[in-house]
Design an enzyme around this catalytic site. Structure first.
Site, mmCIF file in Angstrom:
data_model
loop_
_atom_site.group_PDB
_atom_site.id
_atom_site.type_symbol
_atom_site.label_atom_id
_atom_site.label_comp_id
_atom_site.label_asym_id
_atom_site.label_seq_id
_atom_site.Cartn_x
_atom_site.Cartn_y
_atom_site.Cartn_z
ATOM 1 N N TYR A 154 -12.547 1.431 -9.431
ATOM 2 C CA TYR A 154 -11.817 0.695 -8.400
ATOM 3 C C TYR A 154 -12.776 0.095 -7.366
ATOM 4 O O TYR A 154 -12.560 -1.011 -6.862
ATOM 5 C CB TYR A 154 -10.799 1.600 -7.709
ATOM 6 C CG TYR A 154 -9.591 1.876 -8.580
ATOM 7 C CD1 TYR A 154 -8.501 1.014 -8.583
ATOM 8 C CD2 TYR A 154 -9.557 2.981 -9.419
ATOM 9 C CE1 TYR A 154 -7.408 1.243 -9.391
ATOM 10 C CE2 TYR A 154 -8.470 3.224 -10.238
ATOM 11 C CZ TYR A 154 -7.396 2.355 -10.225
ATOM 12 O OH TYR A 154 -6.314 2.591 -11.034
ATOM 13 N N TRP B 116 7.219 1.356 -6.203
ATOM 14 C CA TRP B 116 7.501 1.478 -7.634
ATOM 15 C C TRP B 116 9.017 1.461 -7.830
ATOM 16 O O TRP B 116 9.770 1.999 -7.014
ATOM 17 C CB TRP B 116 6.956 2.800 -8.167
ATOM 18 C CG TRP B 116 5.470 2.919 -8.120
ATOM 19 C CD1 TRP B 116 4.715 3.398 -7.080
ATOM 20 C CD2 TRP B 116 4.553 2.556 -9.152
ATOM 21 N NE1 TRP B 116 3.384 3.355 -7.406
ATOM 22 C CE2 TRP B 116 3.255 2.852 -8.681
ATOM 23 C CE3 TRP B 116 4.705 2.033 -10.434
ATOM 24 C CZ2 TRP B 116 2.106 2.629 -9.433
ATOM 25 C CZ3 TRP B 116 3.573 1.806 -11.195
ATOM 26 C CH2 TRP B 116 2.284 2.095 -10.696
ATOM 27 N N CYS C 264 -0.119 4.333 -14.288
ATOM 28 C CA CYS C 264 -1.062 4.752 -13.251
ATOM 29 C C CYS C 264 -1.923 5.916 -13.723
ATOM 30 O O CYS C 264 -1.391 6.937 -14.169
ATOM 31 C CB CYS C 264 -0.281 5.146 -12.000
ATOM 32 S SG CYS C 264 -1.285 5.932 -10.708
#
Length: 335
Positions: A200, A102, A69
């Site tokens: 994004y 996660w 990330c």
């Protein structure tokens, strides 16, 4: 971060909108007056804004940050640059996850060895049993209670610098130089809106109109950065600052992911000589490249984003050895 889950769109134009509300608590050193001009507060008054203070205390917290990330990658870099490895431990979730959380699937038994958790979600639920939002990284977790303290990613790295200074290594960089701070805040704001988040907005655009707007804004900012770096080694001059950390984590993912996966394909990063030399310079600086795991980065984006890549096929390229190539002015002049 929440972009790792299902993207959200606005009705008009179906533009990607990032949810920027996080657990707002802060890990703060000592007591300060709530002065909005105090750099440690950055205009936020803990009492006024309902922010719980947690004390700076070595060994008390674990930074959970997935290398895949970009937002978490920032915190891993800052932790290393400041020499906080022995003060704040780190948990590393794997690159792929389901819609819930996660997971620590790369640790023995699929369990974080310090927190004893299989999912980061458990740390959120330990504090907020009905936590309704995305389970994001990076997150600071209190080791003893196994509760999330904060996942407010811009403030995590900010506070690692301002609040943990007693424990910084000798010679640690000044990531927030006082004389450059006002300009740096403006530079970082544009980097966040147009580049960090801009890729994004391209990748998660829900209409051609939204994509075209995001694409144009992204490349206007990339051209601005290319021009800026034609006359300086780093964004703010001759020394690394937080602004460089924030830009680097997008640049290092650009050719491997964003160029194709998010349709940011006007050109590659490697075709912009000043940005490309700058990015390699940072990659080869201790604290940067060692936190980057291209295998995990590609696995995360191409497997988790099923709306964008429904086959789940992970590309083999590009050749990532180019990040270790020379980056000096003479090479830029030849390129």
């Amino acid at each position: 971060m929440s972009d790792d889950l299902k993207p959200t769109y606005t009705e008009k134009g179906k533009s990607f909108e990032r949810d920027m509300s996080y657990v707002p608590d802060r890990i703060l050193a000592g007591e300060r007056s709530a002065d909005p001009d105090d750099a440690a507060y950055g205009g936020r008054d803990p009492e006024r804004d309902g922010i719980t203070r947690w004390p700076v205390e070595p060994g008390r917290y674990r930074l959970v940050a997935a290398p895949a990330c970009p937002w978490a990658n920032r915190s891993l870099i800052v932790r290393k640059l400041l020499g906080l490895e022995e003060v704040i431990s780190v948990g590393l979730p794997g690159p792929t996850h389901d819609k819930n959380s996660w997971t620590f699937d790369r640790d023995p038994g699929g369990v974080d060895p310090v927190l004893g958790l299989e999912r980061l979600q458990q740390a959120y639920f330990n504090r907020y049993p009905d936590y309704p939002k995305g389970i994001t990284v990076p997150a600071m977790v209190e080791v003893e209670s196994k509760q999330v303290v904060t996942n407010d990613f811009p403030w995590i790295t900010h506070d690692l610098f301002f609040e943990w200074q007693e424990f910084h290594r000798e010679g640690a960089p000044d990531l927030w130089p006082a004389d450059l701070r006002e300009e740096m805040e403006q530079v970082m704001k544009r980097i966040f809106t147009e580049v960090n988040n801009g890729v994004y907005r391209c990748g998660f655009a829900g209409s051609q109109e939204a994509y075209d707007d995001a694409y144009d804004r992204l490349w206007a900012a990339m051209d601005w950065l290319e021009e800026r770096l034609a006359t300086r080694r780093y964004l703010m001059g001759d020394a690394i600052t937080e602004a460089d950390v924030r830009l680097f984590t997008t640049l290092v993912r650009f050719d491997a992911v964003y160029h194709g996966h998010f349709k940011c394909n006007r050109n590659k990063l490697s075709e912009m000589p000043h940005l490309w030399g700058y990015a390699r310079d940072l990659f080869q600086t201790p604290g940067f490249g060692e936190t980057v795991d291209f295998e995990q980065i590609k696995a995360h984006y191409y497997v988790v984003h099923t709306d964008v890549n429904p086959t789940g096929i992970v590309p083999k390229g590009p050749d990532l050895s180019v990040w270790e190539t020379p980056h000096g002015p003479e090479e830029l002049a030849d390129g």
